[in-house]
Design an enzyme around this catalytic site. Structure first.
Site, PDB file in Angstrom:
ATOM      1  N   LYS A 121       0.761  -1.176  -0.021  1.00 10.46           N
ATOM      2  CA  LYS A 121       0.010  -0.027   0.040  1.00 10.46           C
ATOM      3  C   LYS A 121       0.825   1.222  -0.150  1.00 10.46           C
ATOM      4  CE  LYS A 121      -3.202  -1.165  -0.597  1.00 10.46           C
ATOM      5  NZ  LYS A 121      -3.539  -2.230  -1.737  1.00 10.46           N
ATOM      6  N   HIS A 143       7.273  -7.567  -2.096  1.00  7.33           N
ATOM      7  CA  HIS A 143       6.703  -6.851  -0.810  1.00  7.33           C
ATOM      8  C   HIS A 143       7.655  -7.178   0.278  1.00  7.33           C
ATOM      9  CE1 HIS A 143       3.277  -4.819  -1.938  1.00  7.33           C
ATOM     10  NE2 HIS A 143       2.606  -5.723  -2.194  1.00  7.33           N
ATOM     11  N   SER A 158      -4.936   2.600   4.036  1.00  3.95           N
ATOM     12  CA  SER A 158      -4.905   1.907   2.734  1.00  3.95           C
ATOM     13  C   SER A 158      -4.959   0.425   2.901  1.00  3.95           C
ATOM     14  CB  SER A 158      -3.802   2.365   1.804  1.00  3.95           C
ATOM     15  OG  SER A 158      -3.958   1.700   0.623  1.00  3.95           O
TER      16      SER A 158
HETATM   17  S1  PPS Z   1      -0.231  -2.957  -3.046  1.00  6.10           S
HETATM   18  O1  PPS Z   1      -1.457  -3.844  -2.987  1.00  6.10           O
HETATM   19  O2  PPS Z   1       0.775  -3.059  -2.017  1.00  6.10           O
HETATM   20  O3  PPS Z   1       0.382  -3.285  -4.473  1.00  6.10           O
HETATM   21  O4  PPS Z   1      -0.621  -1.445  -3.308  1.00  6.10           O
HETATM   22  P1  PPS Z   1       0.301  -0.307  -3.634  1.00  6.10           P
HETATM   23  O5  PPS Z   1       0.050  -0.196  -5.233  1.00  6.10           O
HETATM   24  O6  PPS Z   1       1.418  -0.251  -3.236  1.00  6.10           O
HETATM   25  O7  PPS Z   1      -0.539   0.971  -3.090  1.00  6.10           O
HETATM   26  C1  PPS Z   1      -2.141   1.427  -3.393  1.00  6.10           C
HETATM   27  C2  PPS Z   1      -2.167   2.608  -3.107  1.00  6.10           C
HETATM   28  O8  PPS Z   1      -1.785   3.324  -3.949  1.00  6.10           O
HETATM   29  C3  PPS Z   1      -2.756   4.490  -4.564  1.00  6.10           C
HETATM   30  N1  PPS Z   1      -2.536   4.787  -6.039  1.00  6.10           N
HETATM   31  C4  PPS Z   1      -2.424   6.173  -6.362  1.00  6.10           C
HETATM   32  N2  PPS Z   1      -2.481   7.254  -5.532  1.00  6.10           N
HETATM   33  C5  PPS Z   1      -2.231   8.346  -6.290  1.00  6.10           C
HETATM   34  N3  PPS Z   1      -2.224   8.374  -7.690  1.00  6.10           N
HETATM   35  C6  PPS Z   1      -2.243   7.149  -8.538  1.00  6.10           C
HETATM   36  N4  PPS Z   1      -2.223   7.470  -9.597  1.00  6.10           N
HETATM   37  C7  PPS Z   1      -2.397   6.167  -7.766  1.00  6.10           C
HETATM   38  N5  PPS Z   1      -2.512   4.636  -8.132  1.00  6.10           N
HETATM   39  C8  PPS Z   1      -2.592   4.003  -7.005  1.00  6.10           C
HETATM   40  C9  PPS Z   1      -4.109   3.542  -3.963  1.00  6.10           C
HETATM   41  O9  PPS Z   1      -5.299   4.465  -4.493  1.00  6.10           O
HETATM   42  C10 PPS Z   1      -3.881   3.010  -2.832  1.00  6.10           C
HETATM   43  O10 PPS Z   1      -4.066   4.110  -1.761  1.00  6.10           O
HETATM   44  P2  PPS Z   1      -5.279   4.341  -0.965  1.00  6.10           P
HETATM   45  O11 PPS Z   1      -4.873   5.267  -0.105  1.00  6.10           O
HETATM   46  O12 PPS Z   1      -5.987   3.136  -0.667  1.00  6.10           O
HETATM   47  O13 PPS Z   1      -6.023   5.115  -2.184  1.00  6.10           O
END
Ligand code: PPS
Length: 309
Positions: A62, A123, A153
């Site tokens: 996340k 991870h 998240s």
């Molecule tokens: S995972 O499952 O560990 O691979 O998740 P990960 O991709 O690391 O994190 C998911 C969070 O990244 C946010 N996200 C974004 N934020 C801003 N801009 C863009 N373009 C974007 N794409 C993915 C996603 O919404 C998750 O955060 P939260 O706070 O839940 O919205």
């Protein structure tokens, strides 16, 4: 700051059913808490042989990993939007089979068959990665995000993902996160481990909050690390294509089979994308405990996170 406290019943790792799906319990792999899907191929993960031209994207869950994979893709495609839309492949995770292949096929086997140069998500903390990644001096892009937004998240992810256990109440989940009783264990150990390697030239750091603040600038830094140079036009395309709204709207179309394989859509996964959503979840008391923990755990590390923009 939230005053609501708890709002969901259940407890971590009890295997409770959500909807029609059975939720898994976390299991231990050499002292690291992981989902059963990861334990099933643990020996292969540990013995995974990196190639010198592999690039790894390393992050605690996340922290913005999927976003970073898309930034990398746009960099590799020199900002070509049509080529980006046409590419239906996601960067594979070493620790999961999804989302590129059937859930029963070990990810490692699939990754072993990929042609070079490969990009691979991980991870696991440095204590649990294959030694070959550091020995072969592979490029590693570490994505970090402040722990308050990470836990929020992560909590929401547990409510809609069937590979994550039942999160329990928000308070219970927060407590478990603080003591590392969640998948991939302690956020603190994870970030401190990778940060300890920050002087190595093959290890590069991206902060989620900095990407939110100025995606173009951070993508430019990443492009330089990867030895690429993007034209202003290519960078404009990248920033437009990978804004939160654009990704939330377009990712399900770009990767049409994602929901079938992962069990949740990108619209769910790309949830809120904010710096500071923690304020809608933490009570004042919870925030005080978390602040103290962060201060204790990160003391002397030079790690400093941004909690609001
Ligand atoms: S995972 O499952 O560990 O691979 O998740 P990960 O991709 O690391 O994190 C998911 C969070 O990244 C946010 N996200 C974004 N934020 C801003 N801009 C863009 N373009 C974007 N794409 C993915 C996603 O919404 C998750 O955060 P939260 O706070 O839940 O919205």
């Amino acid at each position: 700051m939230s005053s609501q406290g708890d709002h969901k019943p259940g407890s971590v790792g009890k295997g409770a059913a959500v909807g029609e799906h059975e939720k898994p319990e976390l299991v231990m792999a050499d002292g690291l808490l992981v989902p059963p899907i990861t334990l099933r191929q643990w020996e292969e993960i540990k013995n995974f042989q990196a190639r010198p031209d592999d690039t790894f994207i390393a992050s605690y869950p996340k922290s913005g990993l999927v976003w970073t994979t898309q930034v990398m893709e746009m960099i590799q495609l020199q900002g070509d939007v049509e080529a980006y839309k046409a590419n239906k492949k996601l960067v594979p995770f070493l620790e999961f089979s999804i989302p590129n292949v059937e859930i029963s096929m070990p990810a490692v086997k699939m990754i072993n068959n990929l042609p070079s140069p490969r990009v691979i998500n991980i991870h696991s903390p440095i204590s649990h990665i294959s030694k070959s990644i550091l020995e072969k001096k592979c490029k590693v892009i570490c994505v970090l995000r402040n722990p308050k937004d990470v836990v929020v998240s992560y909590y929401h992810f547990h409510t809609f993902s069937n590979i994550a256990p039942n999160p329990g109440t928000w308070s219970e989940f927060l407590q478990n996160f603080m003591i590392g009783k969640v998948a991939f264990s302690s956020w603190f150990d994870h970030v401190k481990g990778w940060w300890s390697l920050r002087k190595q030239p093959n290890i590069f750091f991206l902060f989620y909050e900095a990407m939110k603040k100025d995606l173009g600038y951070e993508a430019g830094r990443l492009a330089s690390f990867l030895g690429r140079d993007l034209s202003p036009e290519a960078m404009k395309n990248l920033v437009e294509q990978l804004s939160f709204n654009s990704m939330k709207t377009n990712m399900d179309e770009k990767i049409p089979n994602f929901k079938t394989v992962a069990g949740f859509s990108f619209k769910q996964f790309i949830r809120k994308g904010q710096v500071g959503d923690w304020k809608n979840h933490f009570t004042v008391a919870q925030n005080e405990v978390m602040d103290q923990l962060i201060a204790d755990q990160l003391k002397g590390t030079s790690l400093d996170f941004c909690y609001e923009l």
